[in-house]
Design a protein around this motif. Sequence first.
Motif, mmCIF file in Angstrom:
data_model
loop_
_atom_site.group_PDB
_atom_site.id
_atom_site.type_symbol
_atom_site.label_atom_id
_atom_site.label_comp_id
_atom_site.label_asym_id
_atom_site.label_seq_id
_atom_site.Cartn_x
_atom_site.Cartn_y
_atom_site.Cartn_z
ATOM 1 N N ASP A 36 34.499 47.973 41.903
ATOM 2 C CA ASP A 36 35.646 47.186 41.444
ATOM 3 C C ASP A 36 36.037 46.121 42.470
ATOM 4 N N ILE B 2 43.376 37.072 35.735
ATOM 5 C CA ILE B 2 42.268 36.724 34.845
ATOM 6 C C ILE B 2 42.778 36.311 33.470
ATOM 7 N N THR C 255 46.515 47.916 41.600
ATOM 8 C CA THR C 255 45.393 46.993 41.431
ATOM 9 C C THR C 255 45.260 46.502 40.004
ATOM 10 N N HIS D 271 42.642 33.110 42.554
ATOM 11 C CA HIS D 271 41.702 33.713 43.502
ATOM 12 C C HIS D 271 42.431 34.552 44.551
ATOM 13 N N THR E 228 34.086 46.101 34.979
ATOM 14 C CA THR E 228 35.268 46.654 35.640
ATOM 15 C C THR E 228 35.869 47.793 34.831
ATOM 16 N N TYR F 286 44.108 42.370 38.606
ATOM 17 C CA TYR F 286 42.958 41.739 37.947
ATOM 18 C C TYR F 286 43.287 41.347 36.524
ATOM 19 N N LEU G 229 43.404 37.918 43.050
ATOM 20 C CA LEU G 229 42.226 38.775 42.922
ATOM 21 C C LEU G 229 41.841 39.394 44.267
ATOM 22 N N ALA H 52 36.969 36.087 42.470
ATOM 23 C CA ALA H 52 37.764 35.189 43.302
ATOM 24 C C ALA H 52 36.897 34.048 43.836
ATOM 25 N N GLY I 7 44.093 42.236 45.072
ATOM 26 C CA GLY I 7 43.656 43.421 44.343
ATOM 27 C C GLY I 7 42.498 44.119 45.032
ATOM 28 N N ALA I 8 41.547 43.342 45.545
ATOM 29 C CA ALA I 8 40.422 43.934 46.277
ATOM 30 C C ALA I 8 40.912 44.663 47.530
ATOM 31 N N LEU J 116 36.030 42.017 42.043
ATOM 32 C CA LEU J 116 37.210 41.166 42.253
ATOM 33 C C LEU J 116 36.914 40.053 43.249
#
Length: 413
Positions: free
Chosen positions: A88, A36, A28, A172, A116, A32, A175, A96, A178-179, A92
């Motif tokens: 977290d 970002i 993860t 987006h 975060t 992010y 992200l 996004a 990652g979520a 994310l």
Amino acid sequence: MTGTAPAHPIRNARFRAILLTRLFSALTGGFYNVPIMWWVLEETGSGAMIASVGLVSALAGLIAAPIGGVLADRWRKRLLIQATYVVDALLLVLMAALVLSGQLQVAYVFPLLAVTSFVAALRGPASSVLVPLTIPREVYQQGNAMMSLTGSLASLSGYALAGAATGFVGVHGALLIGAGLLVGAIVTLATVPEPTVAPTATAEGEAPPSEGLRAGLRVIWSNPLLFWTFAVSLLLNFVLIPLEVTLAPFARSLGVGAREFGFLSASISVGQLVGMLLLSTYRVPRPWLALVGGTFGIAAAIAGLSVAATLEQALALLALAGLSAAVMNVQLSVVAQLHIPHAVMGRAFGVMTSVSSAVQPLGYAGAAALLAWLPLQSIFLIIGGLLALAAAAWLHPTLKVGFEKPMVSPATD
């Protein structure tokens, strides 16, 4: 009690679940940071702004680690880790949504990433405590090595995958991936029962957070081996930062270009991965010798850079430094886990993490000063000399005897 050696930690179902959680969590990180950072660069065109984002994240972690240590000792560890993963993941998804709607602004990035980093640092001590509470102490080395190896491989691949994902599905989309990885970590960790820790006089009661931090400091200060272990880890953080900063000018001094500079940086990671792979499969019978050898090994490797005349020599020396650093880091973790009572382990790890983070800016400042005043060869000799002094300190009888007298009892499967 029988003479049968404990099974390798990978045979422990709880450890496997923690290891898989570590895999999801480490992956993860790239999902992010990369999107970002890329978004900030596209919006501002400023590399300095990216550095500022990184600084905000580091400061948030510095503040949160001691608090996370107190929470790890006084709350349910698994639930604490899962709660931070939930926060977290929601952050994310929020970022996004802001990117997709065109409403994300650079001013929003700083507080979002600060939160975060804060929650990531909150879960750090609890995550560190899970392994020694899950496996027998005889296999702490293999368990720590496997966790480090998994985290390193996942981080390296995570950044590469996040870069590819950002290019294919946009900021987006990366992200949101990652979520999704964090959801995997939450579900996996749910299969691990909450570890139990017998309370001690220090941990009982509802003491204020400051008392909790003092408890962590006391346990480090009162044990000579633990104190010196912490001091050596700080020294490693302090001196290896200048090494990282010197590699670009070092590559130029060897008469090579940017590609070879990348090879020099990668050779340290290759050495570390090899070291962690070896330690995850082979149990070192005498950790004291491993620490002495690892410290002298990294000291000799860095000092050797002062006379390295070819790229091949430099690559070999840096790989040796990486391997030695991996041996030291794993063994230093084992020493801490064996000598810190379980009831205050979270607070002790929180203090150590926070102080180690505080040392890093000093290392960068020291690197800048050294590069301004001294030639590279002298810098390498200074770093090697400091580490050689640290290696000599391991020879003190008090520290050597400390390896034979762990303070905590074995964990159970």
